[in-house]
Scaffold this active site. Structure first.
Site, PDB file in Angstrom:
ATOM      1  N   ASN A 139       0.829  -1.537   0.142  1.00  0.00           N
ATOM      2  CA  ASN A 139       0.057  -0.079  -0.436  1.00  0.00           C
ATOM      3  C   ASN A 139       0.915   1.260  -0.013  1.00  0.00           C
ATOM      4  O   ASN A 139       0.515   2.794  -0.571  1.00  0.00           O
ATOM      5  CB  ASN A 139      -0.653  -0.012   1.096  1.00  0.00           C
ATOM      6  N   CYS A 435      -3.824  -9.796   4.510  1.00  0.00           N
ATOM      7  CA  CYS A 435      -3.970  -9.404   2.817  1.00  0.00           C
ATOM      8  C   CYS A 435      -2.035  -8.677   2.879  1.00  0.00           C
ATOM      9  O   CYS A 435      -1.454  -8.504   2.038  1.00  0.00           O
ATOM     10  CB  CYS A 435      -4.502  -8.355   2.159  1.00  0.00           C
ATOM     11  N   PHE A 436      -1.837  -8.196   4.023  1.00  0.00           N
ATOM     12  CA  PHE A 436      -0.436  -7.926   4.532  1.00  0.00           C
ATOM     13  C   PHE A 436      -0.039  -7.048   3.587  1.00  0.00           C
ATOM     14  O   PHE A 436       0.843  -6.788   3.021  1.00  0.00           O
ATOM     15  CB  PHE A 436       1.009  -8.507   3.516  1.00  0.00           C
ATOM     16  N   CYS A 437      -1.473  -5.233   3.997  1.00  0.00           N
ATOM     17  CA  CYS A 437      -1.117  -4.556   3.421  1.00  0.00           C
ATOM     18  C   CYS A 437      -0.978  -4.295   1.970  1.00  0.00           C
ATOM     19  O   CYS A 437      -0.279  -3.124   0.752  1.00  0.00           O
ATOM     20  CB  CYS A 437       0.079  -3.307   3.844  1.00  0.00           C
ATOM     21  N   ASN A 438      -0.661  -5.995   0.863  1.00  0.00           N
ATOM     22  CA  ASN A 438      -0.655  -6.220  -0.382  1.00  0.00           C
ATOM     23  C   ASN A 438      -2.029  -5.892  -1.217  1.00  0.00           C
ATOM     24  O   ASN A 438      -1.728  -7.329  -0.975  1.00  0.00           O
ATOM     25  CB  ASN A 438       0.730  -6.739  -0.297  1.00  0.00           C
TER      26      ASN A 438
END
EC number: 2.8.1.9
Length: 878
Positions: A139, A435-438
């Protein structure tokens, strides 16, 4: 001597690359001397943050205790020596990326995100510019898009079709194929207008390693983009500008640098960003932007500050910037103590060497990846779906030390990733889910379309919530990642956990299968006697409650139950999960005096709050919790100060006024046609108005905990009380049969039986004096979380793994994807006496499952428990 055969096979195949055989200490010695704090903890979230070593911190403390560090802007001897330390750290960072100081500069920032922001806000965007980025991006990289679009530039997310390094026929390098998604561009009205320059500059951004899947990008992409040696299909003639102008390349190396930093002598990216805690755990809050000299000159910075100017005049529009690149971009005083600590982290990496770290960690990830692929259920179906390149023949170099996956049940349905995380935590395994900031990589690998994503958002799904499966699809994944100090034992412990928890051999793990669990069978005793042991009200959500023998009912449940809550000044709802001190706040409601009385060991004076609306109530507002809208009222400052002191953080008390709690009287008559319009309302509860728990269920749980710990070395825990589960009703009886409450469809309180219906209609007898608690499909078992693992002992809140760890071994619900103990209830009411009373236990008044029994002692209400026998579809009768 006999060792672990799995490890012996692993070492036989990979021993040359595992464990740093050529370093001063091997992996076992590193763990024994530098990571003693791990003990029984398996830490597998190195992609989120790796761990610092004990020797690293010892060296730092020794340095800080023996050296005087001054402000590097000062010309004192201490300031000048500190400047030298900062300069040496810059050179060490450049050396780590094999970047020549003649060609690159190291600019210290607050971290990789801060470095990306710096590039985005100073890049020379124009309406002819393009910002192109791979779908697999954090992100923080996507956020640069806002700067580009604001200036009229186009933003394009792309997929990279991986190609072989060389064309076998011609012997030349293959051309990389870029597949664009929709071109994003804002209208002129939404863009800043500025004078266009003759040169057009474009920016291409990609990660050296995807933090979602672990896929390592081919760094030849740097040269291909800069040289224009790529193919792009699907761009319309009006969008051909993507192939024009000067292209600059940014590499997000925050994840990849921990094991395989980009070699900037070979791949001359314009900008590379890094966070040092990702490399060696400490310090946090500091990173760097490594920038080419010719590229950094194009960045235009507006703000100036201390340290960035050579001269300025306070009352004239004049200032002169410093000549140095680092001084131009580093606002204020750099974090010189953190910078001084970098040396101790790099010392460890240099001792082990980055190639050895890369081989060690990639082997562990590859072993786990291949082991998960081999897991099968008894029916032959795969247990695990991996994301990224899951080809077992793929070389380790193509994948970093990340394993991202989701798990399936034998029937092909998904286990929720939050369930995996919860059970892993109970086993002292630390991993990451979501989503691990992805978001791009997440949607790509999970196969989520735009309509799926928008539907999930409309359903209330946001980052870090518990909506792990929506519309039958996972919304995120489970990720384990390895660091330089990870061991084979870590990998094996994780694999054993997956096998024992998610590959059942027709065990009790699915006790709540396709059909609801029911204690009743053909030969069950038809009349079972139960006693209501306690009624408990919890006025303030997550604070301690109080027990009573008799209490009024309202359309929200027990009168004043969960009618108040505490929230932070930012609007976050406070619960014991994050603020365990709330358990120390005791409550009591005195209906006669109309007061809520609150006490805390942290406050000298008890707090008394009037139940009726008065001058102490502030203005009302609307807030939304669990998709429900509430009208709430706040209190004056002195009350908020009291609670802030009680829980140890700033907060405010609010009360629900969505529906004024209406107490129902037995003198009111149920009018046909109106009864069905009466709706049960909710205060600040998670699922339902009431939670009921059978005392025998808790006794069974305690027996299991004792049996579980008999063979272990753990100290015997204190007996788990039913109150640990915060029930409203505790019931006892049923011939000692635990979990009988799972099968109860309704509870009846009154003098005689009513028909087995959930609403009153023209065919029903509406003259009886009774209360029905019904359990429709949306309710059922109560989902348990880590909150039940906290208990107050001697005025302090302590955490453990019990009882949730034991419950997880036999009380996991497939349908609800949860760990359950107790049942949630709501009620429909008409024409009943509003006082709900606990019988005098000394008189032994029973509550019977018989639909025909009547209570002989009119001082106590009759509780008829009507449970449903699913196999026959009939109601149990005497």
């Amino acid at each position: 001597m006999g060792g672990d055969p799995n490890k012996e096979r692993f070492l036989k195949e990979f021993g040359r690359d595992y464990g740093y055989p050529n370093a001063p200490q091997n992996i076992d010695e590193i763990r024994a001397t530098n990571f003693k704090r791990l003990n029984d903890v398996v830490y597998l979230d190195h992609a989120g943050a790796t761990l610092y070593s004990e020797s690293q911190m010892e060296g730092l403390f020794k340095d800080l205790n023996s050296t005087i560090y001054g402000n590097p802007h000062s010309q004192s001897s201490c300031g000048l020596s500190t400047s030298d330390v900062v300069w040496e750290a810059r050179q060490q960072v450049l050396s780590f990326f094999n970047a020549s100081p003649k060609e690159y500069n190291c600019i210290f920032t607050c971290g990789a995100t801060s470095s990306l922001k710096l590039v985005g806000e100073t890049f020379p965007w124009s309406s002819r510019s393009n910002y192109m980025y791979t779908m697999e991006n954090h992100n923080s990289v996507l956020g640069i898009r806002e700067y580009a679009l604001r200036e009229g530039a186009a933003a394009i997310a792309v997929d990279i079709e991986d190609v072989a390094d060389f064309d076998l026929i011609s012997g030349r390098k293959s051309v990389i194929n870029i597949v664009p998604h929709t071109v994003q561009k804002r209208g002129e009205a939404d863009c800043n207008k500025k004078e266009e320059t003759s040169e057009t500059y474009n920016l291409f951004a990609f990660p050296s390693e995807c933090n979602f899947s672990g896929l390592r990008f081919n760094l030849d992409l740097v040269n291909s983009i800069k040289e224009g040696s790529y193919q792009m299909h699907g761009i319309s003639p009006t969008q051909r500008s993507v192939n024009s102008g000067n292209w600059m390349v940014l590499i997000d190396a925050a994840k990849g640098s921990a094991t395989c930093p980009p070699d900037l002598s070979k791949y001359k990216a314009d900008f590379v960003v890094v966070s040092f805690y990702k490399l060696f755990g400490y310090p946090t809050g500091i990173g760097a932007l490594i920038a080419r000299n010719e590229s950094i000159k194009l960045l235009k910075k507006t703000y100036f500050s201390g340290g960035t100017v050579a001269a300025s005049i306070a009352d004239l529009d004049f200032y002169q910037r410093r000549d140095g690149v680092e001084e131009y971009f580093e606002d204020g005083t750099v974090s010189f103590l953190s910078i001084a600590s970098l040396h101790h982290g790099f010392k460890i990496l240099n001792t082990l060497t980055m190639p050895a770290i890369s081989r060690h960690t990639s082997l562990l990830a590859s072993y786990v990846r291949n082991s998960l692929l081999k897991l099968r259920h008894e029916n032959g179906n795969c247990v695990c779906t991996l994301y990224g390149n899951n080809n077992p023949e793929l070389t380790c170099d193509a994948m970093g030390p990340i394993v991202s996956f989701n798990l399936k049940r034998p029937d092909g349905s998904w286990f929720g990733y939050r369930e995996v995380e919860k059970l892993a935590s109970l086993s002292n395994i630390q991993l990451r889910t979501g989503c691990f900031c992805n978001p791009g990589a997440c949607a790509k690998h999970l196969g989520l379309s735009h309509s799926d994503l928008l539907s999930n958002i409309e359903a209330g799904h946001v980052c870090w919530d518990d909506h792990d499966i929506l519309n039958g699809k996972p919304t995120g994944a489970v990720r384990v990642s390895f660091g330089y100090m990870s061991t084979f034992e870590d990998a094996m412990t994780f694999l054993k956990f997956i096998k024992s928890s998610f590959v059942p051999q027709l065990t009790h793990l699915d006790i709540f299968g396709e059909k609801p669990f029911h204690p009743a069978t053909e030969d069950v005793e038809r009349i079972t006697r139960y006693f209501l042991k306690s009624i408990t009200i919890y006025p303030i959500k997550s604070c301690a409650g109080f027990s009573v023998e008799s209490w009024p009912l309202s359309n929200t449940g027990l009168l004043h139950d969960r009618e108040w809550l505490l929230k932070s000044f930012s609007g976050e709802i406070l619960t014991q999960k994050k603020v365990p001190e709330m358990d120390l706040v005791t409550t009591l409601i005195d209906l006669k005096s109309g007061l809520l009385v609150v006490e805390s060991p942290r406050c000298k004076e008890k707090l008394q709050i009037g139940l009726t609306s008065g001058q102490s109530i502030g203005k009302r507002e609307v807030m939304e919790i669990h998709s429900q809208r509430y009208e709430v009222g706040g209190y004056w400052n002195e009350i908020d100060i009291w609670f802030s002191n009680a829980v140890g953080r700033p907060c405010t008390l609010v009360r629900s006024y969505t529906v004024q709690n209406q107490v129902w009287s037995n003198r009111e008559q149920c009018i046909v046609g109106i009864c069905r319009d009466v709706e049960a309302r909710l205060n600040f509860v998670n699922e339902a108005q009431f939670l009921l728990l059978l005392e025998e269920s808790v006794s069974d749980l305690n027996d299991r905990i004792r049996t579980k710990l008999c063979d272990g070395s753990h100290n015997q825990p204190a007996e788990v009380s039913p109150m640990r589960f915060r029930p409203n009703f505790v019931v006892s009886g049923g011939n000692g049969k635990p979990y009988a409450e799972d099968g109860w469809r309704s509870l009846v309180i009154g003098e005689r039986n009513f028909k087995d219906v959930l609403v009153c209609d023209e065919m029903s007898d509406c003259t009886s004096r009774e209360l029905w608690f019904d359990s429709p499909m949306c309710l059922g078992g109560c989902n348990r979380c880590q909150m039940i693992n906290m208990t107050s002992i001697a005025g302090t809140v302590q955490r453990s793994n019990e009882p949730l760890a034991t419950l997880a071994s036999y009380r996991r619900s497939k349908r609800a994807e949860s760990i359950q103990c107790g049942v949630s209830r709501k009620f429909d009411w008409w024409n009943f006496d509003p006082t709900f009373q606990v019988p005098n236990s000394s008189r032994g008044l029973p509550y019977s499952t018989s639909m025909l029994d009547k209570v002989q002692d009119q001082d106590a209400w009759n509780l008829d428990v009507d449970y449903f026998i699913a196999d026959h579809g009939v109601v149990g009768q005497a």
